[in-house]
Design an enzyme around this catalytic site. Structure first.
Site, short mmCIF file in Angstrom:
data_model
loop_
_atom_site.label_atom_id
_atom_site.label_comp_id
_atom_site.label_asym_id
_atom_site.label_seq_id
_atom_site.Cartn_x
_atom_site.Cartn_y
_atom_site.Cartn_z
N HIS A 7 30.31 32.66 42.03
CA HIS A 7 30.04 31.67 40.97
C HIS A 7 30.59 30.30 41.34
CE1 HIS A 7 34.09 33.25 39.70
NE2 HIS A 7 34.32 31.97 39.53
N HIS A 79 36.02 25.02 40.86
CA HIS A 79 36.18 25.80 42.10
C HIS A 79 34.91 26.56 42.44
CE1 HIS A 79 37.46 29.03 39.16
NE2 HIS A 79 36.78 29.81 39.99
N GLU A 130 38.07 30.34 45.54
CA GLU A 130 38.58 31.63 45.09
C GLU A 130 37.89 32.72 45.93
OE1 GLU A 130 37.35 32.65 41.08
OE2 GLU A 130 38.89 34.20 40.89
#
Lengths: 134, 134
Positions: A7, A79, A130
């Protein structure tokens, strides 16, 4: 090492307004909002073409995205999350090459119930990445 | 309306260092660098899992990304580019609903030789979105 873009996270000042905006303007599918008190965020997922936007809004007093929203009151991209097969191996490789893992270096259980780490954006031209084990 | 995430654009202070970093740390495939004087940028494409990162560096005095790099000297995520089938229809729909298209509203030929527009980030919670016709 990275297997998939999971994502793109966007911090927003108003979750409902933001998700309605993506729904109306781009015919996006949007999820219900979900409070994640352990992570200090409320989230809504927006399916945009072949990608997923994770809308984030601060929850509670120690939210990790509160400062970002203060600095970017209109919101902004926070992010990128990529999937890995083996987060331990990924950490070992990256740390072995001098990259830094935020928050002590060990994976934590992330917003989707899977082990995650965040890499220091100073190692990736200002991009907060991430890694999530799948 | 959106059919595919084409790329995530990241402005960087040093294209070669940034692309080497993605190559070494994530085994990413990286392209040669390419000057695009009409767009005021030099680009390198990084294939990262199932996504493409477009690394951008200012080229020339009037580069559209010079101010971003000045404000974000380490670099950062600049925009998201999504593909559309019919950019004229997309613009008509978005403008009809009150969204703003930057730079006068008409598509221009973008960095990949295809018609593009950029949408005002104020309409999308601070996220700069490029639409590219495919």
């Amino acid at each position: 090492m990275l297997t998939k873009l999971n994502h793109i996270a966007v911090v927003v000042p108003d979750l409902v307004a933001a998700s309605e905006n993506y729904k109306t303007r781009f015919n996006a599918e949007v999820s219900e909002s979900k409070d994640l008190p352990d992570h200090g965020v409320t989230t809504i997922f927006v399916k945009l073409a072949d990608s997923t936007i994770e809308l984030l809004h601060p929850l509670g007093e120690d939210s990790p995205v509160a400062k970002f929203l203060k600095n970017n009151p209109r919101g902004g991209i926070h992010h990128l999350c990529y999937e890995v097969d083996d987060i331990g191996a990924a950490i070992d490789k990256l740390v072995g090459e001098g990259a830094k893992v935020l928050g002590g270096g060990a994976p934590k259980i992330g917003a989707h119930g899977k082990p995650v780490v965040f890499l220091d954006p100073r190692d990736f031209t200002g991009v907060l990445i991430e890694l999530e084990q799948h």
